[in-house]
Design an enzyme around this catalytic site. Structure first.
Site, PDB file in Angstrom:
ATOM      1  N   LYS A  88       0.835  -1.202   0.000  1.00 23.20           N
ATOM      2  CA  LYS A  88       0.000   0.000   0.000  1.00 23.20           C
ATOM      3  C   LYS A  88       0.871   1.253   0.000  1.00 23.20           C
ATOM      4  CE  LYS A  88      -1.837   2.513   3.250  1.00 23.20           C
ATOM      5  NZ  LYS A  88      -2.394   2.991   4.464  1.00 23.20           N
ATOM      6  N   ASP A 106      -6.161   0.415   0.524  1.00 24.92           N
ATOM      7  CA  ASP A 106      -6.334   0.629   1.955  1.00 24.92           C
ATOM      8  C   ASP A 106      -7.688   0.059   2.351  1.00 24.92           C
ATOM      9  OD1 ASP A 106      -8.235   2.456   1.072  1.00 24.92           O
ATOM     10  OD2 ASP A 106      -7.371   4.161   2.118  1.00 24.92           O
TER      11      ASP A 106
END
Length: 179
Positions: A88, A106
């Site tokens: 991420k 996310d």
């Protein structure tokens, strides 16, 4: 990259407050590499998980100085070798710092994309892979931000505002819940 490392389990508002103060003192890899971990901890204490984040910031900064001439690398492979940098964070850095198409998954991106049926997965890695396959590459980075905004405002985790959603007719979650 440091702000993105801090963002794990923390709000953007909090990260922005912390970095506003901290970046006046330290804003280059050399700065963080030369700081004591206790000093880094003091700056980031309100971000949560601050002890591990401080260690990661210091170690990552040392690696950047030693191995990358103090420059943040731009590839997934190099970025994810840095302490505190997972997929991420790497995707956020690639998209925002280097304008490389990327999809950072996310909690909001994961939830919204799976509810809408853009992905069908129970983990973030497969969700990212499916989004990459299902969306045009030139839309990845912008779409990531749009999914986050939609997840924060409409497609909330506990009480999604399905009646206000423009995508409810297309949404698998809506169909399963309300049809």
């Amino acid at each position: 990259m440091i702000a993105t490392i801090l963002s794990a389990q923390c709000t953007d508002v909090r990260v922005n407050k912390v970095t506003e103060v901290m970046f006046k003192k330290a804003n280059k890899p050399e700065d963080f590499a030369n700081m004591d971990i206790a000093e880094i901890e003091e700056y980031i204490k309100t971000c949560g998980l601050y002890k591990s984040k401080a260690k990661n910031i210091k170690k990552t900064s040392e690696i950047l100085v030693k191995d990358f001439d103090s420059k943040v690398p731009s590839t997934m492979e190099e970025l994810t070798k840095l302490p505190g940098v997972g997929r991420k964070t790497a995707n956020v850095v690639m998209a925002n710092a280097f304008d490389i198409p990327a999809i950072a998954v996310d909690t909001h991106v994961f939830r919204v994309s799976n509810r809408l049926g853009l992905a069908s997965s129970n983990n973030v890695v497969d969700t990212e892979k499916q989004l990459r396959e299902n969306l045009p590459q030139d839309k990845w980075s912008k779409f990531h931000h749009q999914l986050i905004a939609h997840g924060r405002k409409i497609c909330k985790a506990r009480n999604p505002l399905c009646q206000e959603c423009n995508f409810s007719k297309l949404c698998q979650y809506y169909k399963e819940t309300y049809d």
